[in-house]
Write a protein that holds these residues in place. Sequence first.
Motif, PDB file in Angstrom:
ATOM      1  N   UNK A  21       8.063  -3.116  11.158  1.00  0.00           N
ATOM      2  CA  UNK A  21       6.603  -3.118  11.293  1.00  0.00           C
ATOM      3  C   UNK A  21       5.872  -2.907   9.976  1.00  0.00           C
ATOM      4  N   UNK A  22       6.418  -2.055   9.120  1.00  0.00           N
ATOM      5  CA  UNK A  22       5.729  -1.706   7.876  1.00  0.00           C
ATOM      6  C   UNK A  22       5.542  -2.946   7.007  1.00  0.00           C
ATOM      7  N   UNK A  23       6.600  -3.721   6.848  1.00  0.00           N
ATOM      8  CA  UNK A  23       6.504  -4.928   6.025  1.00  0.00           C
ATOM      9  C   UNK A  23       5.461  -5.892   6.597  1.00  0.00           C
ATOM     10  N   UNK A  24       5.437  -5.997   7.901  1.00  0.00           N
ATOM     11  CA  UNK A  24       4.514  -6.916   8.568  1.00  0.00           C
ATOM     12  C   UNK A  24       3.054  -6.527   8.329  1.00  0.00           C
ATOM     13  N   UNK A  25       2.776  -5.227   8.339  1.00  0.00           N
ATOM     14  CA  UNK A  25       1.387  -4.769   8.231  1.00  0.00           C
ATOM     15  C   UNK A  25       0.990  -4.322   6.825  1.00  0.00           C
ATOM     16  N   UNK A  26       1.929  -3.762   6.063  1.00  0.00           N
ATOM     17  CA  UNK A  26       1.587  -3.190   4.761  1.00  0.00           C
ATOM     18  C   UNK A  26       2.256  -3.890   3.586  1.00  0.00           C
ATOM     19  N   UNK A  27       3.201  -4.756   3.856  1.00  0.00           N
ATOM     20  CA  UNK A  27       3.873  -5.484   2.789  1.00  0.00           C
ATOM     21  C   UNK A  27       5.259  -4.946   2.498  1.00  0.00           C
ATOM     22  N   UNK A  28       6.082  -5.822   1.958  1.00  0.00           N
ATOM     23  CA  UNK A  28       7.492  -5.489   1.700  1.00  0.00           C
ATOM     24  C   UNK A  28       7.654  -4.384   0.653  1.00  0.00           C
ATOM     25  N   UNK A  29       6.755  -4.327  -0.296  1.00  0.00           N
ATOM     26  CA  UNK A  29       6.878  -3.369  -1.404  1.00  0.00           C
ATOM     27  C   UNK A  29       6.176  -2.034  -1.139  1.00  0.00           C
ATOM     28  N   UNK A  30       5.608  -1.850   0.030  1.00  0.00           N
ATOM     29  CA  UNK A  30       4.884  -0.606   0.333  1.00  0.00           C
ATOM     30  C   UNK A  30       5.851   0.571   0.383  1.00  0.00           C
TER      31      UNK A  30
END
Length: 133
Positions: A21-30
Amino acid sequence: SSLQMSCSKVFSSKYGRGFGLVEQFLGKEHALNQPNSVFGILFYSVIIVLAFINVGFINKLQMLLCLLSVGGSLYLGYILYFILQELCPVCISTYIINFILFIASLCKMRNVSSVGGYSRGKYQSPKDYKKFI
């Protein structure tokens, strides 16, 4: 296709970091796009600390966190079985542990509130527990 048994495929999938979910909403590098195991270490560390605190609010917080972990287990279990079509013994063990922790936290909350004030500080020293021995 049939189910495979592979933890490495699961851990290296996009769902193995930030619950997918994080990559989907905040980006892969977050910064929050960490391996799920990092979140697990944090979660279980908090649960261990909360397990030793018998205060009504803390017990409810512990139960809520465990309920959220069961929800997360259902989400990840769905992904494991239906999307990745894998069987990961580590993942399945974690789902079982999360369910057991939820049941234990529910029992703790009910037990603490039914002891008649245990969570409200009536019992402060080991001498106060003699009537239970």
